[in-house]
Design an enzyme around this catalytic site. Structure first.
Site, PDB file in Angstrom:
ATOM      1  N   ILE A  45       0.881  -1.171   0.000  1.00  0.00           N
ATOM      2  CA  ILE A  45       0.000   0.000   0.000  1.00  0.00           C
ATOM      3  C   ILE A  45       0.912   1.213   0.000  1.00  0.00           C
ATOM      4  CG2 ILE A  45      -1.739   1.320   1.236  1.00  0.00           C
ATOM      5  CD1 ILE A  45      -2.675  -1.300   2.520  1.00  0.00           C
ATOM      6  N   CYS A  54       4.819  -2.264   3.064  1.00  0.00           N
ATOM      7  CA  CYS A  54       5.310  -3.188   2.056  1.00  0.00           C
ATOM      8  C   CYS A  54       4.460  -4.455   2.001  1.00  0.00           C
ATOM      9  CB  CYS A  54       6.745  -3.585   2.377  1.00  0.00           C
ATOM     10  SG  CYS A  54       7.893  -2.193   2.412  1.00  0.00           S
ATOM     11  N   GLU A  56       5.611  -7.415   1.979  1.00  0.00           N
ATOM     12  CA  GLU A  56       6.150  -8.366   2.948  1.00  0.00           C
ATOM     13  C   GLU A  56       5.514  -8.163   4.319  1.00  0.00           C
ATOM     14  OE1 GLU A  56       9.678  -7.370   0.152  1.00  0.00           O
ATOM     15  OE2 GLU A  56       7.901  -6.365   0.930  1.00  0.00           O
ATOM     16  N   CYS A  87      13.069  -4.433   1.575  1.00  0.00           N
ATOM     17  CA  CYS A  87      13.744  -3.227   2.059  1.00  0.00           C
ATOM     18  C   CYS A  87      14.344  -3.505   3.443  1.00  0.00           C
ATOM     19  CB  CYS A  87      12.764  -2.051   2.107  1.00  0.00           C
ATOM     20  SG  CYS A  87      11.525  -2.183   3.416  1.00  0.00           S
ATOM     21  N   CYS A  90      11.760  -4.272   6.179  1.00  0.00           N
ATOM     22  CA  CYS A  90      11.233  -5.638   6.104  1.00  0.00           C
ATOM     23  C   CYS A  90      12.257  -6.654   6.599  1.00  0.00           C
ATOM     24  CB  CYS A  90      10.814  -5.963   4.675  1.00  0.00           C
ATOM     25  SG  CYS A  90       9.331  -5.084   4.147  1.00  0.00           S
TER      26      CYS A  90
END
Length: 132
Positions: A45, A54, A56, A87, A90
């Protein structure tokens, strides 16, 4: 481990849509497999003021909702179905869920799989390993 099925599942849910002038969603899809063999998916989103999250994180939230926290493998894909690495935020979340997640297999680009520990090499939590 072959992450092909995870990648296919992530691609199936990846379909970027614009909700309004501030929010788009689904530009990235993720699928993860837990050590118990369950698969969870999530989408990204994106918001105008960085409040989004994210794909993930979305998949991890779904996993946690079902009482699991140890991840065997994870793949995130862009709108064209190409693998993208997680990233830093995450990577850190995955590592904080369980120290065993440092052995999570992650497809960082098409056909390239590494362990989370390889893309999080200077883990600050290692100094706390006796407590973790």
């Amino acid at each position: 481990m072959d992450t092909t099925i995870l990648k296919q599942m992530a691609r199936l849910i990846t379909n970027e849509k614009q909700l309004n002038e501030f929010i788009t969603y689904g530009g990235v899809g993720a699928a993860l497999e837990t050590i118990d063999g369950n698969i969870y998916t999530g989408i990204s989103i994106d918001t105008a003021c960085s409040m989004g999250f994210c794909a993930e994180h979305s998949a991890i939230a779904e996993m946690l909702k079902h009482g699991e926290h140890k991840i065997k493998a994870l793949v995130a894909v862009d709108s064209e179905g190409h693998a993208v690495p997680p990233c830093g935020r995450c990577r850190e979340l995955i590592s904080q869920l369980s120290s065993t997640n440092l052995q999570t297999i992650i497809e960082v680009q098409d056909g390239v799989q590494v362990l989370l520990s390889e893309i999080l090499p200077y883990d600050w939590k290692k100094s706390l390993s006796d407590q973790w």
